[in-house]
Write an enzyme that holds these catalytic residues in place. Structure first.
Site, mmCIF file in Angstrom:
data_model
loop_
_atom_site.group_PDB
_atom_site.id
_atom_site.type_symbol
_atom_site.label_atom_id
_atom_site.label_comp_id
_atom_site.label_asym_id
_atom_site.label_seq_id
_atom_site.Cartn_x
_atom_site.Cartn_y
_atom_site.Cartn_z
ATOM 1 N N ASN A 4 1.123 -1.415 0.026
ATOM 2 C CA ASN A 4 -0.297 0.154 0.002
ATOM 3 C C ASN A 4 0.549 0.917 0.076
ATOM 4 O O ASN A 4 2.236 1.280 0.404
ATOM 5 C CB ASN A 4 -1.250 -0.074 1.045
ATOM 6 C CG ASN A 4 -0.579 -0.388 2.614
ATOM 7 O OD1 ASN A 4 0.506 -0.685 2.477
ATOM 8 N ND2 ASN A 4 -1.036 0.010 3.294
ATOM 9 N N GLU A 46 -3.209 -4.715 -2.722
ATOM 10 C CA GLU A 46 -3.574 -6.221 -3.798
ATOM 11 C C GLU A 46 -4.062 -5.560 -5.541
ATOM 12 O O GLU A 46 -3.624 -5.867 -6.780
ATOM 13 C CB GLU A 46 -5.662 -6.156 -3.697
ATOM 14 C CG GLU A 46 -5.067 -7.698 -2.064
ATOM 15 C CD GLU A 46 -5.011 -5.885 -0.801
ATOM 16 O OE1 GLU A 46 -5.004 -5.338 -0.717
ATOM 17 O OE2 GLU A 46 -6.015 -6.367 -0.009
ATOM 18 N N CYS A 91 -3.747 0.587 -2.508
ATOM 19 C CA CYS A 91 -4.043 -0.661 -1.453
ATOM 20 C C CYS A 91 -2.836 -1.875 -2.066
ATOM 21 O O CYS A 91 -2.510 -1.343 -3.014
ATOM 22 C CB CYS A 91 -5.261 -1.572 -1.356
ATOM 23 S SG CYS A 91 -6.521 -0.513 -0.580
ATOM 24 N N CYS A 106 -11.127 -2.927 -3.352
ATOM 25 C CA CYS A 106 -9.900 -4.229 -4.255
ATOM 26 C C CYS A 106 -10.881 -5.074 -4.517
ATOM 27 O O CYS A 106 -10.351 -6.153 -5.717
ATOM 28 C CB CYS A 106 -9.061 -4.898 -2.580
ATOM 29 S SG CYS A 106 -7.514 -3.690 -3.127
#
Ligand code: THU
Length: 133
Positions: free
Chosen positions: A42, A55, A53, A91
């Protein structure tokens, strides 16, 4: 690559986080069919909504290397959370479009706890391109 090795890559990626506002570092690692792993952490900003983020950074990192949804095998994420770190809503929406619906997502924390799930489980009834028709 084993599940444990992928989780270790997420844990390592976490160290690259820039998170001076939340002090909550997250790492993600995305395994592809060819064995390549793309990581993300992140990255925050003083203008808070601009924070990105781990992901999504991992997914976009893979895309910038020419990988696509059908190339992805699994994703791991790791944070210093009490329970295994779970992807945020934004996400989940992105994963639902560009990550295979039944591929494993390993959620973990620094205590070594791991929970396995899929984006299908994390975001049932996702909004998708079909809804735009
Ligand atoms: N964060 C992630 O990177 N992934 C998650 O799954 C949960 C939240 C980040 C966003 C923000 O930088 C910080 O963690 C606190 O919410």
């Amino acid at each position: 690559m084993t599940k444990e090795e992928l989780i270790e890559r997420a844990k390592e990626a976490r160290k690259l986080s820039y998170s001076p506002y939340s002090n909550f570092a997250v790492g993600a690692a995305l395994l592809c069919k060819d064995g390549e792993v793309y990581v993300g952490a992140n990255i925050e900003n003083s203008s808070y909504p601009l924070c990105m983020c781990a992901e999504r950074n991992a997914l976009y990192n893979a895309y910038m290397h020419g990988k696509k949804k059908e190339d992805f095998v699994a994703m791991a994420l790791c944070a210093a959370s009490d329970d295994p770190c779970s992807p945020c809503g934004a996400c989940r929406q992105v994963l639902s479009e560009i990550f295979p619906s039944s591929a494993p997502i390993y959620m973990s924390n620094l205590k070594g706890q791991v929970e396995e799930t899929t984006i299908k489980e994390l975001l049932p009834y996702a909004f998708s391109a079909d809804d735009l028709k």
